[in-house]
Design an enzyme around this catalytic site. Structure first.
Site, PDB file in Angstrom:
ATOM      1  N   MET A 131      20.236 -36.914 -40.420  1.00 61.50           N
ATOM      2  CA  MET A 131      21.112 -35.777 -40.704  1.00 61.50           C
ATOM      3  C   MET A 131      22.379 -36.255 -41.430  1.00 61.50           C
ATOM      4  O   MET A 131      23.397 -35.547 -41.448  1.00 61.50           O
ATOM      5  CB  MET A 131      21.474 -35.046 -39.412  1.00 61.50           C
ATOM      6  N   GLY A 132      22.304 -37.461 -42.005  1.00 59.31           N
ATOM      7  CA  GLY A 132      23.425 -37.947 -42.810  1.00 59.31           C
ATOM      8  C   GLY A 132      24.567 -38.496 -41.969  1.00 59.31           C
ATOM      9  O   GLY A 132      24.383 -38.820 -40.806  1.00 59.31           O
ATOM     10  N   ALA A 133      25.761 -38.610 -42.630  1.00 57.85           N
ATOM     11  CA  ALA A 133      26.904 -39.325 -42.030  1.00 57.85           C
ATOM     12  C   ALA A 133      26.393 -40.695 -41.564  1.00 57.85           C
ATOM     13  O   ALA A 133      26.485 -41.075 -40.392  1.00 57.85           O
ATOM     14  CB  ALA A 133      27.541 -38.540 -40.898  1.00 57.85           C
ATOM     15  N   HIS A 183      21.393 -46.110 -38.920  1.00 57.55           N
ATOM     16  CA  HIS A 183      20.449 -45.532 -39.882  1.00 57.55           C
ATOM     17  C   HIS A 183      19.938 -46.622 -40.844  1.00 57.55           C
ATOM     18  O   HIS A 183      18.742 -46.665 -41.160  1.00 57.55           O
ATOM     19  CB  HIS A 183      21.132 -44.453 -40.724  1.00 57.55           C
ATOM     20  N   ASP A 237      18.039 -42.138 -29.470  1.00 56.20           N
ATOM     21  CA  ASP A 237      17.604 -40.784 -29.127  1.00 56.20           C
ATOM     22  C   ASP A 237      16.247 -40.877 -28.438  1.00 56.20           C
ATOM     23  O   ASP A 237      15.218 -40.487 -28.999  1.00 56.20           O
ATOM     24  CB  ASP A 237      17.556 -39.929 -30.402  1.00 56.20           C
ATOM     25  N   GLN A 264      14.104 -37.808 -27.999  1.00 60.69           N
ATOM     26  CA  GLN A 264      13.600 -37.366 -29.306  1.00 60.69           C
ATOM     27  C   GLN A 264      12.375 -38.200 -29.691  1.00 60.69           C
ATOM     28  O   GLN A 264      11.392 -37.674 -30.224  1.00 60.69           O
ATOM     29  CB  GLN A 264      14.703 -37.509 -30.355  1.00 60.69           C
ATOM     30  N   MET A 289      26.287 -46.736 -32.130  1.00 62.97           N
ATOM     31  CA  MET A 289      26.694 -46.068 -33.376  1.00 62.97           C
ATOM     32  C   MET A 289      26.127 -44.658 -33.395  1.00 62.97           C
ATOM     33  O   MET A 289      24.986 -44.419 -32.988  1.00 62.97           O
ATOM     34  CB  MET A 289      26.200 -46.845 -34.579  1.00 62.97           C
ATOM     35  N   SER A 311      26.791 -40.704 -35.698  1.00 65.18           N
ATOM     36  CA  SER A 311      27.559 -39.945 -36.699  1.00 65.18           C
ATOM     37  C   SER A 311      28.717 -39.222 -36.015  1.00 65.18           C
ATOM     38  O   SER A 311      29.761 -38.992 -36.608  1.00 65.18           O
ATOM     39  CB  SER A 311      26.651 -38.923 -37.370  1.00 65.18           C
ATOM     40  N   ARG A 312      28.529 -38.873 -34.742  1.00 68.65           N
ATOM     41  CA  ARG A 312      29.558 -38.129 -34.014  1.00 68.65           C
ATOM     42  C   ARG A 312      30.776 -38.992 -33.682  1.00 68.65           C
ATOM     43  O   ARG A 312      31.839 -38.445 -33.380  1.00 68.65           O
ATOM     44  CB  ARG A 312      28.986 -37.546 -32.725  1.00 68.65           C
TER      45      ARG A 312
END
Ligand code: AMP
Length: 284
Positions: A30-32, A37, A150, A153, A184, A186-187
């Site tokens: 989802m980027g950022a 990633h 995750d 997930q 790490m 994105s949030r």
């Protein structure tokens, strides 16, 4: 790196590769982007002829519209980071193209939706299942890469691939952490510097729980749990859940914990209104 902004350009890029019978590794995000990633991209590059990353902030997996609105968007920086690790292509479609109509299909993951993330984020995994299915159909990769951070997930996606016979291999990569231990995410960008420091206590708590289990103790007993929660509160961290589960099934384990299986300690917590999750896996 090819930047593919719609399904048509994705299909063109893929058709060339398929003609050559080359393998594709796929990394949905989802980027950022951050090093977590990039570790997935690097893993894919090692195992496949071509690596495709997607960036799509999937509206159907957000059960909270404010969370969706505040999700960081850093497209320019993301594509530069992907170029730097020599990712072959980036697919970044508009929501309108992925969801031209309100979706009718509702996936359900049974008991997996009743615990941890599923319990606290109703509808989240239905949204994850839908977007991952759409992307798998569009890309048809040989391998797809996901992060252990995750964990639930990963379980949902493994269920999807097995039960719907997607002809691809799911590869789970280890969680990448900051030097101070913070997983790490994105949030993390939404946390103040002070809060980023305090957030390291989330990982520290997981490690302390692992130590207690290795000492044959029950971390969820009052004498252990009370100081754990007090310490987190002192660091402005509010726990949403803290679970000790079987890493395979994600079902809760009872003390005394079995020795033959991989244990996962999973946590979700809020800090400065940012929701963070983390987990560790171990056998003892
Ligand atoms: P997201 O952009 O948060 O949806 O994440 C895209 C993929 O990157 C998912 O498979 C995540 O599990 C994975 N990921 C996110 N953070 C990390 C991390 N710290 N280490 C490894 N993988 C991660």
């Amino acid at each position: 790196m090819q930047i593919l902004k719609d399904i048509e350009s994705l299909q063109q890029w893929l058709s060339e590769i398929k003609k050559q019978q080359k393998t594709i590794g796929f990394v949905p995000t989802m980027g950022a982007l951050h090093e977590g990633h990039l570790a997935l991209i690097k893993a894919s590059k090692k195992q496949n002829d071509y690596t495709l990353c997607s960036i799509f902030i999937n509206p159907t997996q957000f059960n909270n519209s404010e969370d969706l609105a505040r999700y960081p968007r850093t497209e320019q920086k993301d594509s530069q980071m992907l170029q730097n690790v020599q990712c072959d292509a980036l697919f970044m479609p508009q929501a309108q193209e992925i969801y031209p109509n309100q979706n009718v299909l509702q996936l359900s993951f049974g008991y997996l939706e009743t615990l941890m993330e599923g319990k606290f984020r109703p509808g989240h995994f239905a949204g994850v299942g839908l977007i991952v299915s759409k992307l798998f159909h569009l890309v048809q990769p040989q391998r797809a890469y996901f992060g252990q951070k995750d964990l639930q997930q990963c379980a949902v996606i493994q269920c999807l691939v097995q039960e719907l016979n997607f002809p691809l291999e799911v590869i789970i990569c280890p969680t990448i952490r900051e030097p101070n231990g913070l997983a790490m995410s994105s949030r993390n960008q939404r946390l103040s510097e002070e809060a980023q420091q305090k957030a390291t206590q989330i990982y520290q708590t997981l490690l302390n729980i692992q130590i207690l289990i290795e000492q044959q103790q029950n971390p969820l007993e009052q004498q252990h749990l009370t100081p754990i929660l007090k310490h987190l509160t002192q660091n402005d961290i509010t726990i949403e859940y803290l679970e000790i589960v079987d890493a395979q099934t994600l079902l809760s384990l009872e003390y005394p914990y079995p020795k033959q299986i991989t244990i996962a300690v999973c946590i979700a917590a809020y800090l400065e209104e940012v929701r963070l999750i983390d987990n560790i896996l171990f056998k003892y």
